[in-house]
Enzyme design. Structure first.
Site, mmCIF file in Angstrom:
data_model
loop_
_atom_site.group_PDB
_atom_site.id
_atom_site.type_symbol
_atom_site.label_atom_id
_atom_site.label_comp_id
_atom_site.label_asym_id
_atom_site.label_seq_id
_atom_site.Cartn_x
_atom_site.Cartn_y
_atom_site.Cartn_z
ATOM 1 N N ASN A 81 -0.301 -7.097 -5.314
ATOM 2 C CA ASN A 81 0.297 -7.492 -4.041
ATOM 3 C C ASN A 81 0.716 -8.951 -4.018
ATOM 4 O O ASN A 81 0.493 -9.658 -3.032
ATOM 5 C CB ASN A 81 -0.684 -7.213 -2.884
ATOM 6 C CG ASN A 81 0.008 -7.170 -1.542
ATOM 7 O OD1 ASN A 81 1.202 -6.888 -1.456
ATOM 8 N ND2 ASN A 81 -0.718 -7.465 -0.484
ATOM 9 N N ARG A 134 -8.807 -11.649 -3.676
ATOM 10 C CA ARG A 134 -9.075 -11.006 -4.959
ATOM 11 C C ARG A 134 -10.223 -11.678 -5.707
ATOM 12 O O ARG A 134 -10.709 -11.138 -6.707
ATOM 13 C CB ARG A 134 -7.830 -11.041 -5.836
ATOM 14 C CG ARG A 134 -6.600 -10.446 -5.185
ATOM 15 C CD ARG A 134 -5.369 -10.755 -5.990
ATOM 16 N NE ARG A 134 -4.140 -10.460 -5.271
ATOM 17 C CZ ARG A 134 -3.596 -11.253 -4.370
ATOM 18 N NH1 ARG A 134 -4.200 -12.386 -4.059
ATOM 19 N NH2 ARG A 134 -2.482 -10.921 -3.769
ATOM 20 N N LYS A 183 -2.294 1.639 -10.898
ATOM 21 C CA LYS A 183 -1.201 0.809 -11.401
ATOM 22 C C LYS A 183 -1.728 -0.245 -12.363
ATOM 23 O O LYS A 183 -1.172 -0.449 -13.449
ATOM 24 C CB LYS A 183 -0.467 0.179 -10.218
ATOM 25 C CG LYS A 183 0.849 -0.460 -10.568
ATOM 26 C CD LYS A 183 0.642 -1.839 -11.087
ATOM 27 C CE LYS A 183 1.937 -2.486 -11.493
ATOM 28 N NZ LYS A 183 1.691 -3.883 -11.898
ATOM 29 N N PRO A 200 3.400 2.583 -15.528
ATOM 30 C CA PRO A 200 2.963 1.893 -14.300
ATOM 31 C C PRO A 200 4.011 2.014 -13.200
ATOM 32 O O PRO A 200 5.196 1.783 -13.451
ATOM 33 C CB PRO A 200 2.817 0.434 -14.746
ATOM 34 C CG PRO A 200 2.713 0.470 -16.231
ATOM 35 C CD PRO A 200 3.502 1.667 -16.665
ATOM 36 N N ASP A 202 5.045 0.472 -9.781
ATOM 37 C CA ASP A 202 4.916 -0.554 -8.747
ATOM 38 C C ASP A 202 6.028 -0.366 -7.733
ATOM 39 O O ASP A 202 6.745 0.632 -7.759
ATOM 40 C CB ASP A 202 4.966 -1.955 -9.374
ATOM 41 C CG ASP A 202 6.300 -2.211 -10.054
ATOM 42 O OD1 ASP A 202 7.192 -1.347 -9.987
ATOM 43 O OD2 ASP A 202 6.466 -3.278 -10.656
ATOM 44 N N GLN A 259 9.828 2.703 -18.808
ATOM 45 C CA GLN A 259 9.391 1.985 -17.617
ATOM 46 C C GLN A 259 9.753 0.511 -17.709
ATOM 47 O O GLN A 259 10.221 -0.090 -16.743
ATOM 48 C CB GLN A 259 7.875 2.161 -17.443
ATOM 49 C CG GLN A 259 7.320 1.722 -16.111
ATOM 50 C CD GLN A 259 6.964 0.233 -16.076
ATOM 51 O OE1 GLN A 259 7.161 -0.507 -17.033
ATOM 52 N NE2 GLN A 259 6.446 -0.202 -14.953
#
Length: 288
Positions: A81, A134, A183, A200, A202, A259
């Site tokens: 984020n 975090r 992710k 992944p 996102d 990806q």
DNA sequence: AACCAGGTGAGGA
DNA sequence: TCCTCACATGGT
């Protein structure tokens, strides 16, 4: 884990390197940059639709790295984020605060902090590096790694699904690695464990899928992706799994390469993200 | 001043 | 299993 500094420049098809130590040799760098990969063969296997073909053409040469697992894991926990410039800053701050000095070529660098150093650090110190909420996750992940509650080297032995399960493991309702969801786990598996089928997802990749690959999704998910405002679309774990399965089954064993090309394409033209540099094993300290 | 960023955790229907 | 929010921070 190798800690050192390498200055690398490409000339034609050669990499010219100057490094800080014996262990940081051509063999190490070749492994780190995955120069043994046959990129032509890999991308050829991904020519399944005109969109990806064009993207591959545009960004041809893009490769995957084999980063250090600990560094990769922690970097992506800090990355959730937030955006790329901000992520760089956070990791730089962590290196400055908790890394070791490393002199090379007349400049001072800082190594990436070890799990031990981060486990010893206070949450306040970590938060002070700009990590915000975090910080406790980072500390807990560091504790899990240096206590041996999780052995990252096991990830090499396991196949993709088991390795992901290990990263997401819960004990007594508590996550072994808080801050690590699907992710982040996929990023670790793709960028540091050579699980090339990891895909992944996102916010950027979600947009690409919604606009170019909706036909390949499970009908129920396709409906949701097409109906909702893509800008605000968040995936539930089940939806993430479903899309991931669809993409892996469509692109094949090198889905992770697909990806990466799609990701590059998606973020290019986004000025704030800038060029994506690989995470380095040591960072230069700017004196000012 | 809202809104976004390489999402995840917690709480409740 | 689903939804909805909060979460620190810095940049547009």
């Amino acid at each position: 884990m190798s800690q050192g500094v390498a200055k690398v420049r490409q000339e034609g098809f050669s990499l010219l390197c100057k490094t800080s130590g014996e262990s940081l040799n051509a063999k190490f760098l070749s492994r780190y940059f995955r120069l043994e990969d046959n990129l032509g063969e890999i991308t050829a296997s991904l020519v399944k639709d005109s969109y990806l073909s064009e993207v591959i053409q545009k960004f041809y040469g893009l490769r995957l790295l084999a980063q250090d697992k600990w560094e990769c894991l922690l970097s992506f926990v800090t990355a959730t984020n937030s955006n790329i410039p901000s992520i760089r800053r956070k990791i730089d701050n962590l290196c400055r605060a908790l890394g070791d000095d490393l002199i090379f070529d007349g400049s001072t660098f800082k190594t990436f902090p070890t799990a031990e150093r981060l486990a010893e650090a206070t949450v306040a110190t970590i938060a002070g590096c700009g990590l915000g909420y975090r910080a406790p996750y980072v500390k807990r992940v560091a504790e899990a790694v240096c206590s041996g509650e999780i052995d990252l080297s096991e990830l090499n032995v396991l196949d993709y699904e088991d390795a992901q399960e290990l990263l997401l493991r819960e004990l007594k309702g508590e996550k072994l690695l808080p801050g690590v969801g699907r992710k982040v786990a996929d990023c670790v598996l793709l960028f540091s464990c050579k699980k090339d089928e990891a895909f992944p997802i996102d916010v950027w990749i979600t947009k690409v899928i919604a606009s170019h690959y909706a036909d390949h999704l499970d009908p129920r998910i396709r409906k949701k992706v097409e109906a909702s405002d893509v800008a605000v679309l968040k995936l539930s774990p089940r939806e993430y799994d479903s899309i991931s399965r669809s993409m892996r089954s469509y692109f094949g064993i090198y889905a992770g390469f697909a990806q990466q090309y799609l990701y590059m394409s998606a973020i290019s033209g986004n000025e704030s993200s800038g060029p994506v540099e690989p995470v380095r094993t040591a960072r230069k300290v700017n004196k000012n």
